[in-house]
Structure formats: structure tokens, C-alpha cells
Design a protein around this motif. Structure first.
Motif, PDB file in Angstrom:
ATOM      1  N   TYR A 354       0.839  -1.194   0.000  1.00  0.00           N
ATOM      2  CA  TYR A 354       0.000   0.000   0.000  1.00  0.00           C
ATOM      3  C   TYR A 354       0.877   1.248   0.000  1.00  0.00           C
ATOM      4  O   TYR A 354       2.076   1.189   0.262  1.00  0.00           O
ATOM      5  CB  TYR A 354      -0.941   0.006   1.207  1.00  0.00           C
ATOM      6  CG  TYR A 354      -0.253   0.092   2.551  1.00  0.00           C
ATOM      7  CD1 TYR A 354       0.035   1.322   3.140  1.00  0.00           C
ATOM      8  CD2 TYR A 354       0.104  -1.066   3.248  1.00  0.00           C
ATOM      9  CE1 TYR A 354       0.663   1.406   4.372  1.00  0.00           C
ATOM     10  CE2 TYR A 354       0.732  -0.998   4.473  1.00  0.00           C
ATOM     11  CZ  TYR A 354       1.008   0.240   5.028  1.00  0.00           C
ATOM     12  OH  TYR A 354       1.639   0.313   6.240  1.00  0.00           O
ATOM     13  N   ARG A 360      -4.271   8.600   3.911  1.00  0.00           N
ATOM     14  CA  ARG A 360      -5.087   7.401   3.793  1.00  0.00           C
ATOM     15  C   ARG A 360      -4.239   6.275   3.206  1.00  0.00           C
ATOM     16  O   ARG A 360      -3.382   6.507   2.358  1.00  0.00           O
ATOM     17  CB  ARG A 360      -6.297   7.646   2.884  1.00  0.00           C
ATOM     18  CG  ARG A 360      -7.305   8.635   3.451  1.00  0.00           C
ATOM     19  CD  ARG A 360      -8.447   8.814   2.464  1.00  0.00           C
ATOM     20  NE  ARG A 360      -9.450   9.728   2.994  1.00  0.00           N
ATOM     21  CZ  ARG A 360     -10.553  10.081   2.335  1.00  0.00           C
ATOM     22  NH1 ARG A 360     -10.775   9.607   1.112  1.00  0.00           N
ATOM     23  NH2 ARG A 360     -11.418  10.910   2.872  1.00  0.00           N
ATOM     24  N   MET A 362      -3.816   3.417   0.721  1.00  0.00           N
ATOM     25  CA  MET A 362      -4.369   2.993  -0.554  1.00  0.00           C
ATOM     26  C   MET A 362      -3.647   1.703  -0.954  1.00  0.00           C
ATOM     27  O   MET A 362      -2.449   1.709  -1.248  1.00  0.00           O
ATOM     28  CB  MET A 362      -4.178   4.074  -1.621  1.00  0.00           C
ATOM     29  CG  MET A 362      -4.786   5.419  -1.261  1.00  0.00           C
ATOM     30  SD  MET A 362      -6.582   5.366  -1.074  1.00  0.00           S
ATOM     31  CE  MET A 362      -7.083   5.061  -2.769  1.00  0.00           C
ATOM     32  N   ARG A 375      -8.976   1.604  -1.693  1.00  0.00           N
ATOM     33  CA  ARG A 375      -8.968   2.036  -0.295  1.00  0.00           C
ATOM     34  C   ARG A 375      -9.368   0.900   0.637  1.00  0.00           C
ATOM     35  O   ARG A 375      -8.845   0.780   1.750  1.00  0.00           O
ATOM     36  CB  ARG A 375      -9.919   3.220  -0.123  1.00  0.00           C
ATOM     37  CG  ARG A 375      -9.895   3.781   1.297  1.00  0.00           C
ATOM     38  CD  ARG A 375     -10.788   4.996   1.419  1.00  0.00           C
ATOM     39  NE  ARG A 375     -10.790   5.494   2.787  1.00  0.00           N
ATOM     40  CZ  ARG A 375     -11.538   6.508   3.201  1.00  0.00           C
ATOM     41  NH1 ARG A 375     -12.322   7.147   2.333  1.00  0.00           N
ATOM     42  NH2 ARG A 375     -11.492   6.899   4.460  1.00  0.00           N
ATOM     43  N   ASN A 376     -10.283   0.048   0.211  1.00  0.00           N
ATOM     44  CA  ASN A 376     -10.810  -1.022   1.048  1.00  0.00           C
ATOM     45  C   ASN A 376     -10.053  -2.311   0.763  1.00  0.00           C
ATOM     46  O   ASN A 376     -10.161  -2.883  -0.322  1.00  0.00           O
ATOM     47  CB  ASN A 376     -12.305  -1.213   0.770  1.00  0.00           C
ATOM     48  CG  ASN A 376     -12.935  -2.236   1.709  1.00  0.00           C
ATOM     49  OD1 ASN A 376     -12.253  -2.831   2.529  1.00  0.00           O
ATOM     50  ND2 ASN A 376     -14.236  -2.420   1.572  1.00  0.00           N
TER      51      ASN A 376
END
Length: 442
Positions: A354, A360, A362, A375-376
């Protein structure tokens, strides 16, 4: 002060307090600065020596008719005085060529050439070699060789025996007889770069003025072993064959006392290769020392190390990053300040790679020909075609040391040497195609 300024040759004279005179010949590559600098001019004031510097405006290895006038001028200044003649490379050739005519008491030549005539060098140089001799020399004759009649007594040659060309030239000169040698291991052609320093040069000249060969050899050896440039070359040449020794050399207390030791850490590619070896061989204490020393060199706070997140360092010392614009993975030498987004792995996310984008996480996955962001993380696992990307294959290398081999449908991912492009398609997970986990610096 310039005392001679001809069409080709320039001579400067700086008066000092020494009982002897030093005559130096400038190396090649500095011809455009011939009127402004000469060998040892920067340290003359510190050493307080009588210094005569000979420079050339063309790359002609001092094979000029003007040298007759220059030699008579120098001899008129140094008459009845002890003379030390020295130079490096082209300057080393000049110092040997005019050793006898300058009445040299001691001649010190660093990485000199034996001959400039291509006809003499066919057994060592070929068309593929990039080495070029005197582009401004328009003639070829026997006088282009260093011969016994050129040399006065007390001649010493400094050179790296591992350098193919310098060793060849040195041995040809030494075969003239009654010439001594001193090895400067791992210096390459830049012998003076591995022993430079005003205090070292002062000691070298003192030995030369007393014809103290063994004292000179000790001084050169000691200076070389503790010089940052030489340490850099030793580590660079031995990192693959002797990685543990190279690593401990850099993390030792003695290295901390080496002058300009921070210069080593500015070569991030070499630091990256050492980090890879440190974590690959599970040398955790040495790895942490190297990491902290590197961070200190760049003014990075060691408290920023995140031990639960890892960056990825390839076997060729490059950090794996993500290029958002081109949607691809990249490999960069700048491990502390990469231009793209560092790729992270973590135990918490089962080593799914990531990046951090606007604070955040990613997560990365491969779709089509590109690397995409999600993102998830659950969304990634729900897509069957993603299971072939970053197979999370962690191969143990013994003693809790791990390395990653990333796999896609076409094969394992590798970093191409030396350019760093990310390639896919390797059919086997080889050790050199692996990536170690280094505690995150970001």
C-alpha cells in the motif's frame, strides 16, 4: 605567482620556508585552468613549502618544446637545493619524464603512464577501450616512453595493483630498474583522492626529503586505509563477496572517527545495498546502526522509524515506490527522499502493498497492465484475479530473516540492474530477485 606563461606551458612559483623545493606537474583534465591552478597550490600555505607548479594548457603530457626553457628556469631557482618532483596521472608522467633534467632528489609519481604512443600499447588497449592519450600530440616516436635515462635516483611509483591499466604502465616503468613501488589498493586511477589531506602530504614530503621509503609506505598505507574515498571503494567492491565485513566496517566506532565519514551515507544506492544485506543476513543490530547513521547524515529524526510498517528494498539497493501518473511500480536509488510514493508492507495487512495518499492507506493491486489503488482491503481480496498479484509468498532465509518474492500471472517481479526498471516474468523466485523489509522511515 606566474613566472612563465607560454603558448602551452605555465609555471607558478610560491615561496615558502622549507629547505627543499617541490616541483609539481598538474594532472590532465584541468588544462583550461592552467593559468589559475597547479598541483598542491591549495595546501602550499599550510605546508609552508617552496613550491613550483607546472601546468599545461593542452593535453599534451608536457611533451612541448617549451619544456627546455621551463627546465632551465626551474633549475636556476632550485640550484644547489634539494628538489622533490611529483605529479599524478599526466602529471606523474611529466614528473618521471623530467626527473633527471630537474635534478630531482626524490620523484613521486602517482598512476603515471609509461608511453603515449599507441603502437607501444597494443597489448593492453584495443578499439573498445575508452582510454585516450594526448589528443594534442601530433607525433609518435620513441621519446614518448619513460626510459631509464629520464629518471634520476630515488623514484617511487604509487598505483592501484587492481587497476588493469595503471598496473600495466607501472610495471613497464618499474622494469627500467631501481624503481620502488607502493600499492594504493582500491584507489583506482585517483591515487591522490585516496590519500589527500594537508597533514598527510606534509608527512609524505618529509619522508621524500629524507629518502625514507619505508616511512613513506607506512604513511601512504595508513592514510589510504582511513580515507573516506578509499573506504567507499573497498565497501563498493566487496559488498557482494564480503557483505558482513563491509557492513561492520561502516558501523564500527573507528569509522565514526574517519574524517568526512558522512560523505559515505550520501551514496544512497550503496547504503540501500548494505541495508539489503544487513536484513537479508539477519544482522539486526548492524542494520539498525546503519539505518540510524544514515538518518543522522540526512538530519532525519530516528524517532520517525515505524517498526510495524516496512518499506521494500531490492537486492540492488533500490526502494520500491508507486508512480501515480503512470500507474506503475518504480525502483529508486533515493531511499530517504524518493520522488514517488514509497510502497509499504505490514504484518497487519498480510503484506498486501500500500501507499499513503492524503493520510489514507491505498492498497495496490494489478489489473490489466497497470497497478491500481483500492482504499478497502477487503475489496481487493474479493477480486479473484488479484490473488495472483503479490502472492504474499514469504520465503524464510533462516533465523527469522524473511524476504519477499512478488508474483503476478506472468511471473515473479524483479528490479532490473543497474537501471532499476520493474520487470515481470521471472519464472523462479531467486534470492537476488527478492525484497527485504526495512522499518519504515516515513
Amino acid at each position: 605567482m606566474i613566472i612563465y606563461n607560454g603558448k602551452e606551458i605555465v609555471v607558478n612559483f610560491l615561496r615558502g620556508e622549507s629547505k627543499y623545493f617541490v616541483v609539481t606537474f598538474m594532472c590532465g583534465g584541468r588544462t583550461e585552468f592552467a593559468e589559475n591552478e597547479f598541483f598542491m597550490c591549495q595546501i602550499q600555505e599550510k605546508l609552508k613549502i617552496n613550491l613550483i607548479g607546472v601546468s599545461t594548457k593542452i593535453g599534451g603530457w608536457y611533451l612541448s618544446n617549451e619544456m627546455d626553457v621551463v627546465i632551465d628556469l626551474i633549475n636556476s631557482i632550485t640550484r644547489n637545493k634539494k628538489v622533490i618532483v611529483c605529479g599524478t596521472s599526466m602529471g606523474g608522467y611529466g614528473s618521471l619524464k623530467y626527473s633527471r633534467r630537474l635534478n630531482s632528489y626524490f620523484t613521486l609519481a602517482c598512476a603515471p603512464q609509461w608511453s603515449l604512443n599507441p603502437d607501444d600499447l597494443k597489448d593492453i588497449y584495443n578499439d573498445k577501450d575508452k582510454y585516450k592519450f594526448g589528443e594534442n600530440i601530433l607525433f609518435k616516436n620513441e621519446n614518448m616512453k619513460i626510459k631509464q635515462e629520464d629518471l634520476n635516483e630515488n623514484v617511487v611509483i604509487l598505483y592501484d595493483p587492481y587497476d588493469k591499466y595503471d598496473s600495466y604502465h607501472a610495471q613497464k616503468i618499474i622494469s627500467q630498474g631501481n624503481i620502488r613501488e607502493i600499492y594504493t589498493y582500491y584507489s583506482g586511477h585517483g591515487v591522490m583522492d585516496s590519500i589527500s589531506g594537508s597533514e598527510t602530504m606534509k608527512n609524505i614530503l618529509n619522508c621524500a626529503s629524507n629518502n625514507d621509503y619505508y616511512g613513506l609506505r607506512w604513511i601512504v598505507s595508513n592514510a589510504r586505509r582511513h580515507h573516506i574515498n578509499n573506504i567507499f571503494e573497498r565497501v563498493s567492491n566487496n559488498i557482494e563477496k564480503k557483505p558482513k565485513l563491509s557492513l561492520r566496517m561502516i558501523t564500527s566506532r573507528s569509522f565514526s572517527a574517519v574524517r568526512n565519514n558522512q560523505k559515505f551515507f550520501y551514496n544512497q544506492s550503496l547504503v540501500g545495498r548494505l541495508l539489503y544485506k544487513a536484513y537479508f543476513y539477519n544482522l539486526k543490530q548492524d542494520a539498525e546502526k546503519l539505518l540510524i547513521k544514515s538518518m543522522n547524515a540526512y538530519g532525519v529524526d530516528k524517532e520517525t522509524i515505524k517498526k510495524k510498517d516496512f518499506i521494500l528494498i531490492s537486492s540492488c539497493g533500490k526502494i520500491i515506490t508507486y508512480d501515480i501518473k503512470n500507474k506503475s511500480l518504480t525502483a529508486e536509488e533515493d531511499i530517504f527522499f524518493p520522488k514517488n510514493y514509497p510502497v509499504f508492507c505490514s504484518h497487519r495487512y498480510n503484506f498486501v502493498p500500500y501507499i499513503r495518499l492524503f493520510r489514507r492507506k491505498m492498497f495496490l493491486f494489478k489489473g490489466d497492465a497497470y497497478i491500481h489503488m483500492e482504499r478497502n482491503i477487503d475489496g481487493i481480496y474479493n477480486k479473484d484475479y488479484l490473488k495472483s498479484f503479490f502472492s504474499n509468498q514469504i520465503d524464510s532465509c533462516g533465523s527469522s530473516t524473511f524476504f519477499l518474492n512478488f508474483k503476478v500471472k506472468s511471473g515473479f517481479m524483479t528490479v532490473n540492474r543497474p537501471y532499476g526498471e520493474i520487470l515481470y516474468g521471472a519464472q523462479n523466485a531467486q534470492l537476488w530477485e527478492s525484497f527485504v523489509l526495512v522499518p519504515s522511515l516515513f
